[in-house]
Design a protein around this motif. Structure first.
Motif, PDB file in Angstrom:
ATOM      1  N   GLU A 150       0.835  -1.212   0.000  1.00 46.01           N
ATOM      2  CA  GLU A 150       0.000   0.000   0.000  1.00 46.01           C
ATOM      3  C   GLU A 150       0.863   1.254   0.000  1.00 46.01           C
ATOM      4  O   GLU A 150       0.613   2.188  -0.768  1.00 46.01           O
ATOM      5  CB  GLU A 150      -0.937   0.008   1.217  1.00 46.01           C
ATOM      6  CG  GLU A 150      -1.810   1.256   1.273  1.00 46.01           C
ATOM      7  CD  GLU A 150      -2.763   1.277   2.470  1.00 46.01           C
ATOM      8  OE1 GLU A 150      -2.953   2.369   3.045  1.00 46.01           O
ATOM      9  OE2 GLU A 150      -3.320   0.214   2.816  1.00 46.01           O
ATOM     10  N   ARG A 179      -4.797   7.150  -1.390  1.00 45.93           N
ATOM     11  CA  ARG A 179      -4.759   5.984  -0.509  1.00 45.93           C
ATOM     12  C   ARG A 179      -6.092   5.226  -0.538  1.00 45.93           C
ATOM     13  O   ARG A 179      -6.106   3.988  -0.507  1.00 45.93           O
ATOM     14  CB  ARG A 179      -4.419   6.420   0.921  1.00 45.93           C
ATOM     15  CG  ARG A 179      -4.183   5.256   1.879  1.00 45.93           C
ATOM     16  CD  ARG A 179      -3.698   5.761   3.234  1.00 45.93           C
ATOM     17  NE  ARG A 179      -2.420   6.453   3.130  1.00 45.93           N
ATOM     18  CZ  ARG A 179      -1.244   5.822   3.104  1.00 45.93           C
ATOM     19  NH1 ARG A 179      -1.199   4.501   3.147  1.00 45.93           N
ATOM     20  NH2 ARG A 179      -0.129   6.514   3.027  1.00 45.93           N
ATOM     21  N   VAL A 186      -6.103   3.102  -3.641  1.00 46.43           N
ATOM     22  CA  VAL A 186      -5.182   1.974  -3.493  1.00 46.43           C
ATOM     23  C   VAL A 186      -5.782   0.908  -2.586  1.00 46.43           C
ATOM     24  O   VAL A 186      -5.691  -0.297  -2.871  1.00 46.43           O
ATOM     25  CB  VAL A 186      -3.816   2.450  -2.955  1.00 46.43           C
ATOM     26  CG1 VAL A 186      -2.945   1.268  -2.546  1.00 46.43           C
ATOM     27  CG2 VAL A 186      -3.099   3.286  -4.013  1.00 46.43           C
ATOM     28  N   ARG A 187      -6.443   1.327  -1.530  1.00 44.36           N
ATOM     29  CA  ARG A 187      -7.068   0.342  -0.632  1.00 44.36           C
ATOM     30  C   ARG A 187      -8.201  -0.394  -1.318  1.00 44.36           C
ATOM     31  O   ARG A 187      -8.374  -1.604  -1.123  1.00 44.36           O
ATOM     32  CB  ARG A 187      -7.561   1.035   0.635  1.00 44.36           C
ATOM     33  CG  ARG A 187      -6.431   1.375   1.586  1.00 44.36           C
ATOM     34  CD  ARG A 187      -6.895   2.017   2.872  1.00 44.36           C
ATOM     35  NE  ARG A 187      -5.768   2.234   3.773  1.00 44.36           N
ATOM     36  CZ  ARG A 187      -5.821   2.970   4.869  1.00 44.36           C
ATOM     37  NH1 ARG A 187      -6.954   3.579   5.209  1.00 44.36           N
ATOM     38  NH2 ARG A 187      -4.749   3.102   5.626  1.00 44.36           N
ATOM     39  N   LEU A 218      -6.505  -2.977  -3.451  1.00 44.01           N
ATOM     40  CA  LEU A 218      -5.882  -4.075  -2.723  1.00 44.01           C
ATOM     41  C   LEU A 218      -6.885  -4.919  -1.941  1.00 44.01           C
ATOM     42  O   LEU A 218      -6.713  -6.139  -1.824  1.00 44.01           O
ATOM     43  CB  LEU A 218      -4.812  -3.531  -1.761  1.00 44.01           C
ATOM     44  CG  LEU A 218      -3.645  -2.780  -2.414  1.00 44.01           C
ATOM     45  CD1 LEU A 218      -2.622  -2.367  -1.364  1.00 44.01           C
ATOM     46  CD2 LEU A 218      -2.979  -3.630  -3.488  1.00 44.01           C
TER      47      LEU A 218
END
Length: 199
Positions: free
Chosen positions: A86, A184, A187-188, A191
């Motif tokens: 991350e 972020r 990205v989370r 993922l």
């Protein structure tokens, strides 16, 4: 008839003469700064570099190919290796957005993407570049695989394409001021997925 390049630099055919190639790339960067993408032409670069157009086209088969090399020459984007996927992806995207925003490379790359929609040579040059970048970004995912952070059957190239799609959309819509918290969050989602737990 004058040589392809001025007397201080000699063309050596299809194999690049480093001095001549460097002068042409310097000239291309200068033309971009002074005239912008709309005023960029092989003729203008040839005049500034004191080089012949045949030499430029021998080493760069199209305007797009030359611009892509100028872009790559300018590109200085740190790719973090923190040991946490991350953080690596957030850091990479933050650095990329900052580079595009703070240098001329963002507008150059945006223009190349636009030109690729109607110019086959630009499209081919961009596809070649994108393939190399996919492999480069995929290394972030491969490192995470080696750490056991990502499942072994995950295709790193597909993940790299998803990351690039997010970055290119922001470039093309001139939304490069994205705060780290928003990056972020994306990205989370990438993922962790969006499926509800237990389903």
């Amino acid at each position: 008839m004058a040589d392809d390049v001025d007397r201080g630099r000699k063309s050596i055919g299809a194999r690049r003469n480093p001095a001549s190639a460097g002068a042409i790339l310097d000239a291309a960067e200068a033309v971009l700064v002074e005239a912008g993408y709309s005023g960029f032409s092989i003729e203008a670069v040839a005049r500034r570099a004191r080089a012949g157009k045949p030499t430029i086209y021998r080493w760069w088969p199209s305007k797009a190919a030359l611009l892509l090399e100028v872009y790559q020459r300018q590109k200085r984007v740190d790719v973090p290796d923190t040991g946490i996927l991350e953080e690596d992806l957030v850091g990479f995207l933050t650095n990329l957005f900052s580079h595009w925003r703070e240098t001329s490379s963002g507008s150059v790359f945006r223009s190349l993407i636009a030109e690729a929609q109607s110019d086959e040579t630009a499209a081919a040059a961009l596809a070649g570049y994108a393939g190399g970048r996919r492999a480069h970004t995929g290394q972030i995912i491969e490192r995470a695989k080696a750490r056991g952070e990502v499942a072994a059957d995950i295709d790193a190239a597909v993940v790299a394409d998803l990351v690039a799609s997010y970055a290119w959309r922001h470039l093309l819509t001139n939304r490069l001021e994205e705060p780290e918290a928003a990056i972020r969050k994306v990205v989370r989602y990438l993922l962790q997925g969006i499926t509800a737990p237990g389903r």
